[in-house]
Design a protein around this motif. Sequence first.
Motif, mmCIF file in Angstrom:
data_model
loop_
_atom_site.group_PDB
_atom_site.id
_atom_site.type_symbol
_atom_site.label_atom_id
_atom_site.label_comp_id
_atom_site.label_asym_id
_atom_site.label_seq_id
_atom_site.Cartn_x
_atom_site.Cartn_y
_atom_site.Cartn_z
ATOM 1 N N SER A 199 0.845 -1.205 0.000
ATOM 2 C CA SER A 199 0.000 0.000 0.000
ATOM 3 C C SER A 199 0.875 1.248 0.000
ATOM 4 N N GLY A 200 1.933 1.225 0.792
ATOM 5 C CA GLY A 200 2.858 2.361 0.835
ATOM 6 C C GLY A 200 3.451 2.629 -0.545
ATOM 7 N N ARG A 201 3.916 1.557 -1.195
ATOM 8 C CA ARG A 201 4.512 1.715 -2.537
ATOM 9 C C ARG A 201 3.498 2.301 -3.519
ATOM 10 N N ARG A 202 2.284 1.773 -3.490
ATOM 11 C CA ARG A 202 1.263 2.190 -4.473
ATOM 12 C C ARG A 202 0.777 3.612 -4.181
ATOM 13 N N LEU A 203 0.611 3.944 -2.901
ATOM 14 C CA LEU A 203 0.196 5.320 -2.555
ATOM 15 C C LEU A 203 1.266 6.315 -3.010
ATOM 16 N N ARG A 240 -0.889 -6.630 -4.413
ATOM 17 C CA ARG A 240 -1.335 -5.545 -5.299
ATOM 18 C C ARG A 240 -2.861 -5.457 -5.359
ATOM 19 N N GLU A 241 -3.520 -6.609 -5.276
ATOM 20 C CA GLU A 241 -4.978 -6.623 -5.431
ATOM 21 C C GLU A 241 -5.686 -5.975 -4.236
ATOM 22 N N ILE A 242 -5.004 -5.902 -3.119
ATOM 23 C CA ILE A 242 -5.548 -5.197 -1.952
ATOM 24 C C ILE A 242 -5.058 -3.742 -1.962
ATOM 25 N N ALA A 243 -3.791 -3.555 -2.283
ATOM 26 C CA ALA A 243 -3.208 -2.202 -2.257
ATOM 27 C C ALA A 243 -3.917 -1.268 -3.240
ATOM 28 N N ASP A 244 -4.301 -1.785 -4.397
ATOM 29 C CA ASP A 244 -5.009 -0.939 -5.368
ATOM 30 C C ASP A 244 -6.346 -0.454 -4.799
ATOM 31 N N ALA A 245 -7.021 -1.322 -4.053
ATOM 32 C CA ALA A 245 -8.299 -0.941 -3.435
ATOM 33 C C ALA A 245 -8.065 0.089 -2.329
ATOM 34 N N ILE A 246 -6.942 -0.043 -1.648
ATOM 35 C CA ILE A 246 -6.611 0.920 -0.593
ATOM 36 C C ILE A 246 -6.331 2.295 -1.208
ATOM 37 N N VAL A 247 -5.662 2.322 -2.349
ATOM 38 C CA VAL A 247 -5.442 3.596 -3.050
ATOM 39 C C VAL A 247 -6.794 4.212 -3.420
ATOM 40 N N PHE A 248 -7.716 3.392 -3.900
ATOM 41 C CA PHE A 248 -9.058 3.879 -4.252
ATOM 42 C C PHE A 248 -9.736 4.512 -3.035
ATOM 43 N N LEU A 249 -9.692 3.829 -1.884
ATOM 44 C CA LEU A 249 -10.343 4.364 -0.676
ATOM 45 C C LEU A 249 -9.629 5.613 -0.166
ATOM 46 N N ALA A 250 -8.318 5.685 -0.384
ATOM 47 C CA ALA A 250 -7.556 6.863 0.042
ATOM 48 C C ALA A 250 -7.842 8.063 -0.850
ATOM 49 N N SER A 251 -8.211 7.787 -2.096
ATOM 50 C CA SER A 251 -8.369 8.858 -3.085
ATOM 51 C C SER A 251 -9.772 9.469 -3.029
ATOM 52 N N ASP A 252 -9.940 10.573 -3.740
ATOM 53 C CA ASP A 252 -11.255 11.223 -3.792
ATOM 54 C C ASP A 252 -12.207 10.468 -4.720
ATOM 55 N N GLU A 253 -11.708 9.415 -5.407
ATOM 56 C CA GLU A 253 -12.592 8.581 -6.236
ATOM 57 C C GLU A 253 -13.677 7.927 -5.381
ATOM 58 N N SER A 254 -13.375 7.727 -4.096
ATOM 59 C CA SER A 254 -14.323 7.047 -3.196
ATOM 60 C C SER A 254 -15.034 8.056 -2.289
ATOM 61 N N SER A 255 -15.221 9.289 -2.783
ATOM 62 C CA SER A 255 -15.687 10.390 -1.928
ATOM 63 C C SER A 255 -17.066 10.182 -1.294
ATOM 64 N N PHE A 256 -17.889 9.266 -1.842
ATOM 65 C CA PHE A 256 -19.216 9.032 -1.237
ATOM 66 C C PHE A 256 -19.238 7.727 -0.431
ATOM 67 N N MET A 257 -18.068 7.163 -0.156
ATOM 68 C CA MET A 257 -17.999 5.905 0.616
ATOM 69 C C MET A 257 -17.561 6.173 2.039
ATOM 70 N N THR A 258 -18.398 5.791 2.980
ATOM 71 C CA THR A 258 -17.945 5.738 4.370
ATOM 72 C C THR A 258 -18.737 4.673 5.110
ATOM 73 N N ALA A 269 -8.881 19.629 9.929
ATOM 74 C CA ALA A 269 -8.684 20.061 8.537
ATOM 75 C C ALA A 269 -9.967 19.907 7.717
ATOM 76 N N GLY A 270 -10.944 19.172 8.258
ATOM 77 C CA GLY A 270 -12.211 18.985 7.554
ATOM 78 C C GLY A 270 -12.159 17.947 6.452
ATOM 79 N N ARG A 271 -11.122 17.075 6.469
ATOM 80 C CA ARG A 271 -11.024 16.022 5.446
ATOM 81 C C ARG A 271 -10.118 14.899 5.942
ATOM 82 N N GLY A 272 -10.393 13.713 5.414
ATOM 83 C CA GLY A 272 -9.526 12.583 5.738
ATOM 84 C C GLY A 272 -10.160 11.273 5.335
ATOM 85 N N SER A 273 -9.319 10.266 5.146
ATOM 86 C CA SER A 273 -9.800 8.924 4.823
ATOM 87 C C SER A 273 -9.035 7.917 5.672
#
Length: 255
Positions: free
Chosen positions: A23-27, A224-242, A133-137
């Motif tokens: 996850s660190g590498r991919r982020l 990689r198959e988990i790390a890519d999903a973690i990048v998605f959750l870290a990114s604003d692509e998942s902005s309506f997911m909580t 800061a009003g933001r975070g994942s």
Amino acid sequence: MTGRVAGKVALVTGGASGLGAESGRRLAREGASVVLTDLAAEAGQAVADEILAAGGTAMFLVHDVTDEARWAEVVTATTARFGRLDVLVNSAGISGGEPLLEATLEGWRRVTGVNLDGTFLGVRHAAPVMAEAGRGSIINLSSILGKVGFPGAAAYCASKGGVALFTKAAALELAAAGVRVNSVHPGFIETPMVVNAFRESESENEMRDMVISRHAMGRLGVPREIADAIVFLASDESSFMTGSELVIDGGYTAA
Ligand SMILES: NC(=O)c1ccc[n+]([C@@H]2O[C@H](COP(=O)([O-])OP(=O)(O)OC[C@H]3O[C@@H](n4cnc5c(N)ncnc54)[C@H](O)[C@@H]3O)[C@@H](O)[C@H]2O)c1
């Protein structure tokens, strides 16, 4: 700056190995500045060096996730170095299976202490900075074994089930502050945790075959198959997911 998490600062526990390291590498590859933490200093520094050599931004800190005072220091060191904290990946974890009829309270507390208490402490210390800061994942590593049981893994299952519900409660409480909290539920992924558990079992090959057979796709996952999903959750692509449970298990829990 380009990348799916460009400009974000991500703190990844358990960053020396397996899913945390990947996850660190991919982020980092997607533009985040990454703070890796772990008990394992040499391996953790090696992952940070690898990211730096690839042109990314990273630092490593020795960190026991059960140590609350150290959590405070790690969060402070992160904001001191990078000025913000946008993403927390709680990946530090241990398996430590014991047959229930022989299990000890000490073993139970060791597993729940790292997996569940460690996750609580991470959220407790990172969320105030994010809320300010009003933001975070926040991304908590649960497991399919936080959804279904597995013989010999009662404490692990309890800890991961706890992480899943803790994630939902935290998501509800932090949504108004702009902080999203989600859990990831991997099937069995080829990492040192899983490979060592196979090795320590009575018959390594039988155990591996049995576990593989429970995944509809007939194989283990790769980091990689988990790390890519973690990048998605870290990114604003998942902005309506909580409060979501992202299951990535090759069909293990579909049956
Ligand atoms: N690999 C899998 O199949 C799988 C499946 C579901 C969930 N998970 C979860 O994903 C996370 C990562 O697992 P992995 O497979 O990468 O395991 P791993 O053993 O490869 O890595 C875990 C890392 O956590 C570190 N760690 C352990 N105790 C710690 C502590 N007290 N403080 C700080 N660091 C500590 C270890 O040193 C190690 O580097 C864990 O929470 C695990 O339960 C893994």
